[in-house]
Scaffold this motif. Sequence first.
Motif, PDB file in Angstrom:
ATOM      1  N   THR A 162       0.818  -1.219   0.000  1.00  0.00           N
ATOM      2  CA  THR A 162       0.000   0.000   0.000  1.00  0.00           C
ATOM      3  C   THR A 162       0.854   1.273   0.000  1.00  0.00           C
ATOM      4  N   GLU A 163       2.147   1.141  -0.324  1.00  0.00           N
ATOM      5  CA  GLU A 163       3.043   2.303  -0.304  1.00  0.00           C
ATOM      6  C   GLU A 163       3.636   2.557  -1.687  1.00  0.00           C
ATOM      7  N   ILE A 164       3.960   3.818  -1.918  1.00  0.00           N
ATOM      8  CA  ILE A 164       4.562   4.240  -3.180  1.00  0.00           C
ATOM      9  C   ILE A 164       6.034   4.514  -2.940  1.00  0.00           C
ATOM     10  N   THR A 165       6.869   4.123  -3.905  1.00  0.00           N
ATOM     11  CA  THR A 165       8.298   4.323  -3.782  1.00  0.00           C
ATOM     12  C   THR A 165       8.836   5.008  -5.033  1.00  0.00           C
ATOM     13  N   PHE A 166      10.171   5.091  -5.149  1.00  0.00           N
ATOM     14  CA  PHE A 166      10.783   5.874  -6.217  1.00  0.00           C
ATOM     15  C   PHE A 166      12.015   5.146  -6.742  1.00  0.00           C
ATOM     16  N   ILE A 167      12.178   5.175  -8.056  1.00  0.00           N
ATOM     17  CA  ILE A 167      13.383   4.659  -8.695  1.00  0.00           C
ATOM     18  C   ILE A 167      13.941   5.796  -9.538  1.00  0.00           C
ATOM     19  N   GLY A 168      14.942   6.488  -8.987  1.00  0.00           N
ATOM     20  CA  GLY A 168      15.495   7.661  -9.658  1.00  0.00           C
ATOM     21  C   GLY A 168      16.757   7.387 -10.441  1.00  0.00           C
ATOM     22  N   ASN A 169      17.227   6.128 -10.417  1.00  0.00           N
ATOM     23  CA  ASN A 169      18.454   5.774 -11.122  1.00  0.00           C
ATOM     24  C   ASN A 169      18.353   4.330 -11.587  1.00  0.00           C
ATOM     25  N   LYS A 170      18.831   4.065 -12.798  1.00  0.00           N
ATOM     26  CA  LYS A 170      18.679   2.732 -13.373  1.00  0.00           C
ATOM     27  C   LYS A 170      19.376   1.649 -12.542  1.00  0.00           C
ATOM     28  N   LYS A 171      20.402   2.035 -11.767  1.00  0.00           N
ATOM     29  CA  LYS A 171      21.105   1.013 -10.988  1.00  0.00           C
ATOM     30  C   LYS A 171      20.240   0.423  -9.882  1.00  0.00           C
TER      31      LYS A 171
ATOM     32  N   SER B   9      13.820   0.427 -17.756  1.00  0.00           N
ATOM     33  CA  SER B   9      13.882  -0.678 -18.720  1.00  0.00           C
ATOM     34  C   SER B   9      13.156  -1.926 -18.246  1.00  0.00           C
ATOM     35  N   ILE B  10      12.437  -1.861 -17.132  1.00  0.00           N
ATOM     36  CA  ILE B  10      11.727  -3.019 -16.601  1.00  0.00           C
ATOM     37  C   ILE B  10      10.228  -2.729 -16.580  1.00  0.00           C
ATOM     38  N   GLU B  11       9.447  -3.800 -16.409  1.00  0.00           N
ATOM     39  CA  GLU B  11       7.992  -3.670 -16.298  1.00  0.00           C
ATOM     40  C   GLU B  11       7.581  -3.820 -14.834  1.00  0.00           C
TER      41      GLU B  11
ATOM     42  N   ARG C  59       0.817  -4.270  -9.980  1.00  0.00           N
ATOM     43  CA  ARG C  59       1.764  -3.216  -9.600  1.00  0.00           C
ATOM     44  C   ARG C  59       1.802  -2.196 -10.733  1.00  0.00           C
ATOM     45  N   ALA C  60       2.251  -0.993 -10.418  1.00  0.00           N
ATOM     46  CA  ALA C  60       2.237   0.049 -11.436  1.00  0.00           C
ATOM     47  C   ALA C  60       3.436   0.970 -11.297  1.00  0.00           C
ATOM     48  N   PHE C  61       3.843   1.507 -12.448  1.00  0.00           N
ATOM     49  CA  PHE C  61       4.815   2.592 -12.494  1.00  0.00           C
ATOM     50  C   PHE C  61       4.101   3.871 -12.913  1.00  0.00           C
ATOM     51  N   ILE C  62       4.580   4.992 -12.392  1.00  0.00           N
ATOM     52  CA  ILE C  62       4.211   6.297 -12.938  1.00  0.00           C
ATOM     53  C   ILE C  62       5.481   6.890 -13.526  1.00  0.00           C
ATOM     54  N   LYS C  63       5.540   6.959 -14.858  1.00  0.00           N
ATOM     55  CA  LYS C  63       6.733   7.463 -15.532  1.00  0.00           C
ATOM     56  C   LYS C  63       6.694   8.988 -15.601  1.00  0.00           C
TER      57      LYS C  63
END
Length: 332
Positions: free
Chosen positions: A37-46, A66-68, A73-77
Amino acid sequence: MKSYSVNEINEILNGVIVGTTSQNITAPEQLEVATETEITFIGNKKYEKLWFLSKAGVAVVNEDISIEPGENRAFIKVKNADLAMSQILALFAPPAPVFQSDIHPTAVIDITATIANGAKIGACCYVGPNVKIGESSIIYPNVTILDESTIGNNTIIWSGSVVRERCHIGNNCIIHPNATIGADGFGFRPCPEKGLVKIPQIGNVIIGNNVEIGANSCVDRGKFSSTVLGDGCKIDNLVQIGHNSKLGRFCIMAGHSGLAGSVTLGDGVIIGGSASIKDHTTLGSGSTVGAGSGVTCDVPAGKTVLGYPAVEARDALKQWAILKRLVNDSKK
């Protein structure tokens, strides 16, 4: 508890949703420990590989990911996940401490002080003669603002801070707990009769707009004239800024770093944690000082320096590589 759907969050971010989830989001959290139930962040490809170990239901990611997201689950680009993170954190931020009255009855405010509309002053504050506090500024409990100082509009000063006499703070600033603005500069001279003689510090501090100063940091007043922090500067906790230093706009100083007296920073200078800058040196606009470095001479605009004493980053890395080879050779 606050709760938002992915679509509601994306109305703020204006990104592109990839994947679907039935989960409502109740909080932001770092990638490794986030739950469904939490949102997180991916700010770098590593950090992409960590997504498969995370339980987060949603991640705000850069457009080049580069991933799904995977099932439910969902991404917000977005263009910049780090900037989007600031919007999400603001969305979930808890309310600020409550004032039961605009001016607490235990606050001591001199009759000559001017308090603008909407300003709030907490318990046990002291506001001295001829002080001016701007519209909608918030002075939390146990703050001291001494004679003839001015505080701009929409500025927040947290508990325990001291603004000494004749110092000036601009609009939209944040002064964190126990910061000191306008302490005496460190000025002493040897004297045969008295040992060390204190040099009076009769200047002040001028802080521009949109400046943030961290907890337990100190900005010394000028010996004469002013110590100046330009608009948009961000100062971390436990930072020392010496007397008569001049900071341009949008400078950053990380924790435990320090400027000696009469240091000049151009615009956009970045100083890493625990770095120290010698007195009467100039760091040109856009220059960077690596963490733990000691700057003993001027740094040209746009240059990055490292080491103790600091030298241009490229040279420092070469020196370290040579030292490492010497050590390894000595072990053979």
